[in-house]
Design a protein around this motif. Structure first.
Motif, PDB file in Angstrom:
ATOM      1  N   TYR A 157      37.795   4.917  53.928  1.00 37.48           N
ATOM      2  CA  TYR A 157      36.577   4.282  54.447  1.00 37.48           C
ATOM      3  C   TYR A 157      36.619   2.803  54.109  1.00 37.48           C
ATOM      4  CZ  TYR A 157      34.656   8.802  55.548  1.00 37.48           C
ATOM      5  OH  TYR A 157      34.463  10.031  56.109  1.00 37.48           O
ATOM      6  N   TYR A 191      41.899  13.534  55.587  1.00 33.74           N
ATOM      7  CA  TYR A 191      42.171  12.615  54.467  1.00 33.74           C
ATOM      8  C   TYR A 191      41.809  13.294  53.152  1.00 33.74           C
ATOM      9  CZ  TYR A 191      37.122  11.835  54.502  1.00 33.74           C
ATOM     10  OH  TYR A 191      35.762  12.027  54.461  1.00 33.74           O
ATOM     11  N   HIS A 215      37.100  14.115  60.829  1.00 36.70           N
ATOM     12  CA  HIS A 215      35.702  14.185  61.278  1.00 36.70           C
ATOM     13  C   HIS A 215      35.119  12.792  61.427  1.00 36.70           C
ATOM     14  CE1 HIS A 215      35.614  13.952  56.877  1.00 36.70           C
ATOM     15  NE2 HIS A 215      34.575  13.160  57.076  1.00 36.70           N
ATOM     16  N   HIS A 217      31.240  11.026  60.865  1.00 35.47           N
ATOM     17  CA  HIS A 217      29.895  11.278  60.305  1.00 35.47           C
ATOM     18  C   HIS A 217      28.814  10.726  61.228  1.00 35.47           C
ATOM     19  CE1 HIS A 217      31.071  12.106  56.019  1.00 35.47           C
ATOM     20  NE2 HIS A 217      32.164  11.498  56.431  1.00 35.47           N
TER      21      HIS A 217
END
Ligand code: BEZ
Ligand code: FE
Length: 277
Positions: A157, A191, A215, A217
């Motif tokens: 991220y 991940y 995915h 979010h």
């Protein structure tokens, strides 16, 4: 009273809550004390193990900072976050199913025009995500906000990766009168959750892998509706059945299919929101 034994100590601690004037706190703390004591008795905890536990929790707190939440991660890998989710959102309401928030959400992502690209040139397979936000009866909701975030293809991220801008692969999108939203990104990848802290060490010691299936979010909100915290998972991901945080629900697995015109992949999903209680 003095001379407590394993048989008398638990109720003596619970009895000290008699002057607690917050009934909910009293109920929660009574349950916590009873279950903690039962746990200590069940595993016959040694003093060395108790101290190791204290050191583990201390290290968990010390690993936290403004952008790192090791306690949420601990709750997630122990299944506590999904237990809370299941208890609070378990009853079918016609709304899209929820799942964990995770530790990597940051508020304040820029609001972007429909169809904007949140990847800003990050490497990866170009992917278009689109659909509608509907109420539980299927009526489009205008002005709903979708707050989205995902990792780059290196599995990190933005707030974990000094090479990415703070709001890379993040954005907020507002539905139009027809309830539609659309944005562009890159295909999410599976991940590992962070393994450089106490949670990573305990996962390893337990013989567990740290991976999450690919995915994106979403937090979907609109006035008059329950806010929905969820993900869309990529169909076919090898970790769908062993997500380290137990967050996969069948209804949230979508196809990322080739568009057919060589421009990349597309995934479509209609979110449904429940009315506020
Ligand atoms: C996430 O999907 O960002 C996440 C969720 C739970 C733990 C770690 C990461
Ligand atoms: Fe994630």
């Amino acid at each position: 009273m003095r001379n407590f034994t394993p048989e008398t100590l638990t109720e003596a601690v619970v009895a000290r809550l008699s002057d607690c004037d917050n009934p909910r706190l009293k109920a929660v703390m009574t349950g916590l004390v009873r279950h903690l004591h039962a746990f200590v008795r069940e595993v016959n905890l040694t003093e060395a193990e108790w101290f190791e536990g204290i050191q583990f929790l201390t290290a968990t707190g010390q690993k936290c900072d403004a952008d790192r939440q090791e306690f949420i991660l601990l709750s997630d890998v122990l299944g506590v976050s999904m237990m809370v989710d299941a208890l609070n959102h378990g009853t079918p309401s016609g709304a899209t199913e929820s799942t964990v928030l995770g530790p990597f959400y940051i508020p304040g992502a820029p609001e972007l025009a429909s169809d904007a690209d949140i990847a800003h040139g990050s490497p990866g397979e170009p992917t278009a995500i689109s659909g509608r936000v509907l109420d539980a009866t299927g009526k489009p909701i205008a002005g709903a906000v979708l707050d989205v975030w995902q990792t780059a293809t290196n599995g990190l991220y933005s707030i974990q990766d000094p090479e990415q801008d703070r709001y890379n692969l993040r954005g907020r999108f507002r539905t139009g009168g027809d309830g539609r939203y659309a944005f562009r990104t890159v295909k999410p990848v599976s991940y590992p959750v962070p393994t450089d802290g106490p949670v990573g060490r305990i996962l390893d010691a337990m013989g567990r892998h740290p991976h999450r299936p690919a995915h994106i979010h979403f937090i979907v909100s609109a006035p008059g509706y329950e806010t929905l915290t969820t993900h869309l998972f990529a169909n076919g991901d090898p970790y769908l059945d062993s997500d380290v945080v137990f967050a996969v629900k069948n209804s949230l697995v979508v196809d990322f299919a080739p568009t057919g015109d060589g421009t990349g992949l597309a995934a479509a999903y209609d979110f449904r929101l429940a009315p506020s209680a």
